[in-house]
Structure formats: structure tokens, C-alpha cells
Motif scaffolding. Structure first.
Motif, PDB file in Angstrom:
ATOM      1  N   ILE A  62       2.416  12.929  -8.970  1.00 28.72           N
ATOM      2  CA  ILE A  62       1.732  14.225  -8.814  1.00 28.72           C
ATOM      3  C   ILE A  62       2.765  15.352  -8.737  1.00 28.72           C
ATOM      4  O   ILE A  62       2.639  16.380  -9.407  1.00 28.72           O
ATOM      5  CB  ILE A  62       0.856  14.228  -7.539  1.00 28.72           C
ATOM      6  N   ALA A  63       3.841  15.151  -7.943  1.00 26.09           N
ATOM      7  CA  ALA A  63       4.867  16.184  -7.788  1.00 26.09           C
ATOM      8  C   ALA A  63       5.517  16.491  -9.128  1.00 26.09           C
ATOM      9  O   ALA A  63       5.722  17.655  -9.485  1.00 26.09           O
ATOM     10  CB  ALA A  63       5.920  15.732  -6.778  1.00 26.09           C
ATOM     11  N   ALA A  64       5.840  15.458  -9.898  1.00 26.16           N
ATOM     12  CA  ALA A  64       6.509  15.649 -11.188  1.00 26.16           C
ATOM     13  C   ALA A  64       5.596  16.415 -12.144  1.00 26.16           C
ATOM     14  O   ALA A  64       6.031  17.361 -12.809  1.00 26.16           O
ATOM     15  CB  ALA A  64       6.884  14.293 -11.780  1.00 26.16           C
ATOM     16  N   THR A  65       4.317  16.042 -12.189  1.00 30.97           N
ATOM     17  CA  THR A  65       3.379  16.709 -13.093  1.00 30.97           C
ATOM     18  C   THR A  65       3.239  18.179 -12.739  1.00 30.97           C
ATOM     19  O   THR A  65       3.327  19.051 -13.613  1.00 30.97           O
ATOM     20  CB  THR A  65       1.995  16.046 -13.001  1.00 30.97           C
TER      21      THR A  65
ATOM     22  N   TYR B 222       0.832  -1.201   0.000  1.00 31.31           N
ATOM     23  CA  TYR B 222       0.000   0.000   0.000  1.00 31.31           C
ATOM     24  C   TYR B 222       0.870   1.255   0.000  1.00 31.31           C
ATOM     25  O   TYR B 222       0.653   2.185  -0.776  1.00 31.31           O
ATOM     26  CB  TYR B 222      -0.908  -0.025   1.230  1.00 31.31           C
ATOM     27  N   GLU B 223       1.914   1.240   0.872  1.00 33.41           N
ATOM     28  CA  GLU B 223       2.779   2.415   0.973  1.00 33.41           C
ATOM     29  C   GLU B 223       3.564   2.649  -0.299  1.00 33.41           C
ATOM     30  O   GLU B 223       3.790   3.785  -0.719  1.00 33.41           O
ATOM     31  CB  GLU B 223       3.718   2.275   2.179  1.00 33.41           C
ATOM     32  N   ALA B 224       3.995   1.570  -0.962  1.00 30.78           N
ATOM     33  CA  ALA B 224       4.726   1.713  -2.220  1.00 30.78           C
ATOM     34  C   ALA B 224       3.834   2.370  -3.271  1.00 30.78           C
ATOM     35  O   ALA B 224       4.269   3.268  -4.005  1.00 30.78           O
ATOM     36  CB  ALA B 224       5.215   0.345  -2.692  1.00 30.78           C
ATOM     37  N   ALA B 225       2.585   1.947  -3.315  1.00 35.05           N
ATOM     38  CA  ALA B 225       1.646   2.528  -4.278  1.00 35.05           C
ATOM     39  C   ALA B 225       1.435   4.006  -4.001  1.00 35.05           C
ATOM     40  O   ALA B 225       1.426   4.843  -4.906  1.00 35.05           O
ATOM     41  CB  ALA B 225       0.314   1.780  -4.212  1.00 35.05           C
ATOM     42  N   GLN B 226       1.325   4.347  -2.690  1.00 35.38           N
ATOM     43  CA  GLN B 226       1.161   5.745  -2.299  1.00 35.38           C
ATOM     44  C   GLN B 226       2.357   6.574  -2.741  1.00 35.38           C
ATOM     45  O   GLN B 226       2.193   7.689  -3.224  1.00 35.38           O
ATOM     46  CB  GLN B 226       1.012   5.838  -0.770  1.00 35.38           C
ATOM     47  N   ARG B 227       3.549   5.995  -2.557  1.00 34.33           N
ATOM     48  CA  ARG B 227       4.768   6.729  -2.926  1.00 34.33           C
ATOM     49  C   ARG B 227       4.802   7.015  -4.426  1.00 34.33           C
ATOM     50  O   ARG B 227       5.120   8.115  -4.851  1.00 34.33           O
ATOM     51  CB  ARG B 227       6.014   5.924  -2.519  1.00 34.33           C
ATOM     52  N   ARG B 228       4.460   5.979  -5.218  1.00 33.27           N
ATOM     53  CA  ARG B 228       4.458   6.159  -6.683  1.00 33.27           C
ATOM     54  C   ARG B 228       3.492   7.273  -7.072  1.00 33.27           C
ATOM     55  O   ARG B 228       3.802   8.122  -7.897  1.00 33.27           O
ATOM     56  CB  ARG B 228       4.049   4.846  -7.365  1.00 33.27           C
ATOM     57  N   ARG B 229       2.329   7.299  -6.433  1.00 33.08           N
ATOM     58  CA  ARG B 229       1.317   8.303  -6.718  1.00 33.08           C
ATOM     59  C   ARG B 229       1.834   9.708  -6.387  1.00 33.08           C
ATOM     60  O   ARG B 229       1.726  10.618  -7.196  1.00 33.08           O
ATOM     61  CB  ARG B 229       0.081   7.994  -5.863  1.00 33.08           C
ATOM     62  N   SER B 230       2.457   9.882  -5.200  1.00 34.52           N
ATOM     63  CA  SER B 230       2.975  11.196  -4.786  1.00 34.52           C
ATOM     64  C   SER B 230       4.028  11.683  -5.775  1.00 34.52           C
ATOM     65  O   SER B 230       4.026  12.851  -6.162  1.00 34.52           O
ATOM     66  CB  SER B 230       3.616  11.110  -3.396  1.00 34.52           C
ATOM     67  N   THR B 231       4.943  10.787  -6.169  1.00 34.59           N
ATOM     68  CA  THR B 231       6.003  11.176  -7.091  1.00 34.59           C
ATOM     69  C   THR B 231       5.406  11.666  -8.402  1.00 34.59           C
ATOM     70  O   THR B 231       5.827  12.684  -8.953  1.00 34.59           O
ATOM     71  CB  THR B 231       6.930   9.973  -7.361  1.00 34.59           C
TER      72      THR B 231
ATOM     73  N   LEU C 291       4.291  21.475 -15.036  1.00 37.36           N
ATOM     74  CA  LEU C 291       3.315  22.488 -15.432  1.00 37.36           C
ATOM     75  C   LEU C 291       3.803  23.894 -15.100  1.00 37.36           C
ATOM     76  O   LEU C 291       3.720  24.802 -15.922  1.00 37.36           O
ATOM     77  CB  LEU C 291       1.972  22.224 -14.728  1.00 37.36           C
ATOM     78  N   VAL C 292       4.337  24.074 -13.884  1.00 40.28           N
ATOM     79  CA  VAL C 292       4.798  25.401 -13.456  1.00 40.28           C
ATOM     80  C   VAL C 292       5.953  25.863 -14.334  1.00 40.28           C
ATOM     81  O   VAL C 292       5.970  26.999 -14.837  1.00 40.28           O
ATOM     82  CB  VAL C 292       5.214  25.385 -11.967  1.00 40.28           C
ATOM     83  N   VAL C 293       6.933  24.964 -14.561  1.00 41.77           N
ATOM     84  CA  VAL C 293       8.096  25.330 -15.382  1.00 41.77           C
ATOM     85  C   VAL C 293       7.641  25.692 -16.792  1.00 41.77           C
ATOM     86  O   VAL C 293       8.071  26.708 -17.363  1.00 41.77           O
ATOM     87  CB  VAL C 293       9.125  24.173 -15.402  1.00 41.77           C
ATOM     88  N   ALA C 294       6.749  24.900 -17.342  1.00 33.42           N
ATOM     89  CA  ALA C 294       6.248  25.169 -18.698  1.00 33.42           C
ATOM     90  C   ALA C 294       5.564  26.525 -18.748  1.00 33.42           C
ATOM     91  O   ALA C 294       5.784  27.304 -19.681  1.00 33.42           O
ATOM     92  CB  ALA C 294       5.282  24.066 -19.118  1.00 33.42           C
ATOM     93  N   ALA C 295       4.767  26.825 -17.733  1.00 34.52           N
ATOM     94  CA  ALA C 295       4.059  28.108 -17.704  1.00 34.52           C
ATOM     95  C   ALA C 295       5.049  29.259 -17.713  1.00 34.52           C
ATOM     96  O   ALA C 295       4.877  30.243 -18.447  1.00 34.52           O
ATOM     97  CB  ALA C 295       3.175  28.178 -16.455  1.00 34.52           C
ATOM     98  N   ILE C 296       6.122  29.147 -16.917  1.00 35.33           N
ATOM     99  CA  ILE C 296       7.123  30.224 -16.873  1.00 35.33           C
ATOM    100  C   ILE C 296       7.787  30.375 -18.232  1.00 35.33           C
ATOM    101  O   ILE C 296       7.912  31.485 -18.774  1.00 35.33           O
ATOM    102  CB  ILE C 296       8.182  29.937 -15.779  1.00 35.33           C
TER     103      ILE C 296
END
Lengths: 243, 277
Positions: free
Chosen positions: B26-29, B15-24, B33-38
């Protein structure tokens, strides 16, 4: 002549009188236990004997010599009276051995190989031979407290003061520290303990003093004080302390 | 339906591994997005072309960077002789302020006055007053050098702050340590020297690291009284080339030094917090 004699010792903190005219004689080689509720003045009395607190009135004699004469250099007195504290107070930036070597080196200039071996011998005697190189935070509470005792003994004191030295320990570690005290008693050390270990006081003490509100309410050999206390205060305290 | 047991992981670990993959993910996306906007939006501003020409001129950067690096050596030099002097003076003042001996009472007053005065004046003002004032006495060379008096201004100011940090370190050592040391027969002086100070200094290393970083930057203030260090050198290039890119170059050089130092100070702080717990 008593090894240590207190006469009318008074210590105040502001309006609070913490020691209120205390008389006490400790003979050479005796173990005296101070008992009583917290705030009764046990710890303060020990700190007064070691000149960590300055007394307002009265006198304290060590081998007949008044050590509370105003203006006397406390250093020479303190190097003759060892003290061990409830919270160990080891110096965290030094190994166990360095803790014990510091004062003999600085105060007495003992810096030779034989001085060092003598102090290492103390570690061996109290079962700490393999702990000399450890820092305090690598030791258990019981080990730290035994190192603190060794550190005080390294100064070759005439008298040892113990301020509730087992109160911060896990119950299963209390025994190893009390064993050290029995060993010291067998070797003839003069000792004063402030303690909550009633069973130990009953078995090992030569004299027990019950303190309340800065006064010694009652004193005597443990056989009489514990079994047949005269004063109502003592009876009440013992009834609560010994279940 | 049963979930497959991957590599003998427990249910909780899967469960925790799946959570970690999800967080990574979201953070990367969100970062992308922010860098692209700039990258897309900033060049659309009306003044971007002008700013790019005067602050981010590639050729000017390449031409001036080596000289800026050379000028930075002067910053490093001033830093290297000021820092030890600050540490020593700061420690002496901290000790002077905590002294109890009546004979040393004047020292205590001096220490208090010193910290009050030099913490109360802006650094740049101290640099001006000492850097222009003392050479104005008509001292012979080399004693009229702005390097000497400018450095002294930094040393005095920073020693005042560093002294206060040392004092807080001394206060942080529990009084029971003092009791224990005294009970062994040590003198007050020995207690301070062998028991209190070693612990106090260790306790304030991270805080003092931050002072070092601040000092590294404030060395640039000496440019106002003469020394051609990196900030002054960048100013010379700006006037010469009518371009601000050298300032960006200077900022980059500062960051190359200060970012690792800041990270290291943070690391020390975090480590200390962990040890205290």
C-alpha cells in the motif's frame, strides 16, 4: 559520652513542624532504629543529622562537638557521617567503583594505589567484587543499594545513617541489603536506621524509637518496645505494622 | 483446509508477515501515485517553462556549483570557530545564572540580562548592530573585520539560547543526586563539576545538536555585512547570470550537511527517550 547526642531538635518546613523537639542519644557501636508511619519525621531527622537540612532550634553533638553551630562548614561533618538513601542515588555516569572512589579522592585527596585497593576491598567484603566495573543501570536494586553503602563507607565515617534503604527493593532483594547492615553492626559501626522492616529492627536493633508527628513518642530496647509498648500510639502503630 | 506451515512459523508470525507485506504494498503504491502526479501535473502549469529555465538550469548549475562549494568553506570556517566559543560562553552563562554565592550576585544579574537581551533581538539585527557598529569605532585592521564582529554577533545570540538549554539540563538532574554527593562531603562546586554537569550536558546533547544545525544555516546572515560566503556568492552569480539556479545549488549544499546532522540529532533524541523509559 554518647557518640551522637540530639537535644531539642526542631525542623520546620513553612508551617509544618517536622521535627518537634527531638532528644536522642546514640552510643558508640549502637544500632538505633527509627520506626513510625511515613511523614512522622524519620527521614527529615536523618537529613538534619547529616546537615542536609538546617535545624531551627536545638543542637546535635558528634563526639561531644556541636555540629549545628551556625556558620560551621558542613563538609567536614558530612565526611564523618555517611548516609544511604531509599532511592540509592548512585551517580549514573560512573561505574560502581568510580562512585566509591570519587569522594575520598576529592575530599580527602586519597588518590594512591593503596587507597584504591582499600576501597576495592570493600567491594570484595560485600560480595560486589565482580560488579566494580558495572554502571548503576547494569545492577539490580539490591546490588545498587550495596554499592551505595560501600560508597558511603569509603569515606571511613564514624556514623552511618540509613534512610529506608530497603523500601524501594523487591522483597527477595531485601535480605542481601539487611545482611550488610548486620555485618557492619558486627564490626562495631554506629548506625541509625529509618526503617519499615519491623522484624529486622526487633532482631538487630539496640534501641528502637517510635516517631509520630515529629516527636519521639516512645523509645527502648526492642524486647520491651515490641512486646510491651506503653503508649497507645505505639500499640496502634505496631498492631497495624506487624501482622 | 489447513494452512501450510511455512518454515516453522507460528500462526501469529504468519499473520504478521502477511500484514507487513500488505502495508509495504500500500505504501509503495500511494508513493508512486503521488510522485507520478507531481511529475505529470507540475509541468502542465502555465509558468513551468519559465521557472524551469530560471531555477533549474542544468548548465548554470554545473558552471556555478564548484564556486559555491568553495564559498561554503567560509561558512564552515565561521561555524568551526563560533561553535566552541558558543558552547563555552553558553555554559558559563548557565552557571552564572544558577550561582548562589552573594559575591557573584552581579554575575547572576548579568547572566539574566544577557539571555533576555540576546534572545529578544532578531539575529540579523544583532549581526547588523555589532557587525557595522563596532568596526564603525574606527578600529585598525584587522580589528575592523566583519568576520570577527559578525562571528561575535552569532556567538552572543547563540550563547543565550545554548545557556538556557544547559540550564534546563542542570534542572533535569534530580536533586537527590545533589543530596547524595553533598552527604559524601563534596563541596557545592565539586557537586556541580563532578556530579551535576556531566549528567546535565549528556541530557541536552540532542537539543544542542539542533542548535548547531540552526547555527550552520544562520552563518549565512553574515553575508549582509560583507563576507562572501555561499549565500552571497549565489547572489553574485544570480546578478551575473540573471538566473536563480545558484540559489538552488546553495540550498542543495546546505541540505547535504544538515540532513545527516538532523537525522543524527533525531536518532540521539529517540535513543535518549528509550533510555529514560
Amino acid at each position: 559520652m554518647a557518640k551522637l547526642a540530639l537535644r531539642g531538635v526542631v525542623k520546620r518546613f513553612g508551617d509544618a513542624t517536622v521535627c518537634d523537639g527531638i532528644d536522642l542519644d546514640v552510643e558508640e557501636g549502637q544500632m538505633v532504629c527509627l520506626i513510625g508511619a511515613s511523614g512522622g519525621g524519620k527521614s527529615t531527622l536523618l537529613r538534619c543529622i547529616n546537615l542536609l537540612e538546617v535545624i531551627e532550634d536545638g543542637e546535635i553533638r558528634l563526639d561531644g562537638e556541636d555540629i549545628t553551630v551556625p556558620g560551621l562548614d558542613p563538609q567536614t561533618v558530612r565526611s564523618r557521617i555517611g548516609m544511604v538513601f531509599q532511592s540509592y542515588n548512585l551517580f549514573p555516569h560512573m561505574t560502581a567503583l568510580e562512585n566509591a572512589l570519587l569522594a575520598p579522592r576529592l575530599v580527602k585527596g586519597q588518590n594512591s594505589e593503596s587507597d584504591r585497593q582499600e576501597i576495592e576491598g570493600l567491594f570484595v567484603r560485600f560480595g560486589l567484587a565482580d560488579r566494580m566495573g558495572n554502571y548503576p543501570d547494569q545492577l539490580s536494586g539490591g546490588q545498587q543499594q550495596r554499592v551505595a553503602i560501600v560508597r558511603a563507607l569509603a569515606m571511613r565515617p564514624d556514623v552511618m545513617l540509613f534512610d529506608e534503604i530497603t523500601s524501594a527493593l523487591d522483597p527477595q532483594l531485601v535480605g542481601e541489603v539487611l545482611d550488610v547492615l548486620l555485618q557492619l553492626k558486627a564490626e562495631g559501626m554506629t548506625m541509625i536506621l529509618a526503617t519499615h522492616e519491623m522484624e529486622f529492627a526487633r532482631q538487630a536493633a539496640d534501641k528502637v524509637c517510635f516517631l509520630k508527628d515529629g516527636k519521639i513518642i516512645e523509645e527502648g530496647p526492642p524486647s520491651t518496645l515490641f512486646t510491651a509498648p506503653r503508649e497507645a500510639d505505639t500499640q496502634a502503630f505496631l498492631a497495624r505494622a506487624i501482622k | 483446509m489447513t494452512t501450510p506451515k511455512a518454515a516453522g512459523l507460528t500462526r501469529r508470525q504468519q499473520y504478521e508477515a502477511a500484514q507487513r507485506r500488505r502495508s509495504t504494498l500500500i505504501a509503495a503504491t500511494s508513493t508512486a501515485l503521488v510522485v507520478a502526479a507531481i511529475i505529470i501535473l507540475v509541468p502542465m502549469t502555465p509558468g513551468w517553462e519559465k521557472v524551469q529555465r530560471s531555477f533549474f538550469n542544468g548548465q548554470t548549475f554545473v558552471d556555478t556549483f564548484p564556486k559555491l562549494l568553495d564559498a561554503f568553506k567560509i561558512n564552515v570556517m565561521i561555524f568551526l570557530w563560533s561553535a566552541p566559543a558558543i558552547a563555552i560562553l553558553g555554559l558559563l552563562i548557565a552557571l552564572a545564572r544558577d550561582t548562589k554565592s552573594p559575591a557573584l550576585f552581579p554575575l547572576r544579574i548579568f547572566g539574566a540580562a544577557f539571555t533576555d537581551i540576546f534572545r529578544g533581538i532578531p539575529v540579523i539585527l544583532t549581526v547588523y548592530l555589532i557587525g557595522f557598529g563596532i568596526p564603525g569605532l574606527g578600529l585598525p585592521r584587522p580589528w575592523n573585520s566583519p568576520y570577527i564582529w559578525g562571528s561575535l554577533a552569532l556567538i552572543l545570540t547563540y550563547a543565550a539560547y545554548v545557556a538556557e538549554i544547559f540550564r534546563s539540563g542542570i534542572d533535569s538532574v534530580h536533586h537527590s543526586q545533589r543530596s547524595a554527593a553533598l552527604s559524601l562531603g563534596l563541596s557545592e562546586r565539586q557537586v556541580t563539576r563532578y556530579v551535576v554537569l556531566p549528567q546535565a550536558i549528556r541530557n541536552v546533547v540532542p537539543a544542542q545538536m539542533n542548535m548547531l544545525i540552526a547555527l550552520q544555516k544562520d552563518v549565512s546572515l553574515l553575508s549582509f555585512i560583507g563576507p562572501v560566503e555561499i549565500f552571497r556568492q549565489a547572489g553574485v552569480f544570480k546578478s551575473l547570470l540573471a538566473n536563480f539556479t545558484p540559489y538552488v545549488g546553495a540550498a542543495i549544499i546546505f541540505l547535504i550537511v544538515t540532513i545527516p546532522a538532523t537525522r543524527y540529532a533525531d536518532y540521539l533524541m529517540a535513543k535518549q527517550r528509550k533510555e529514560r523509559r
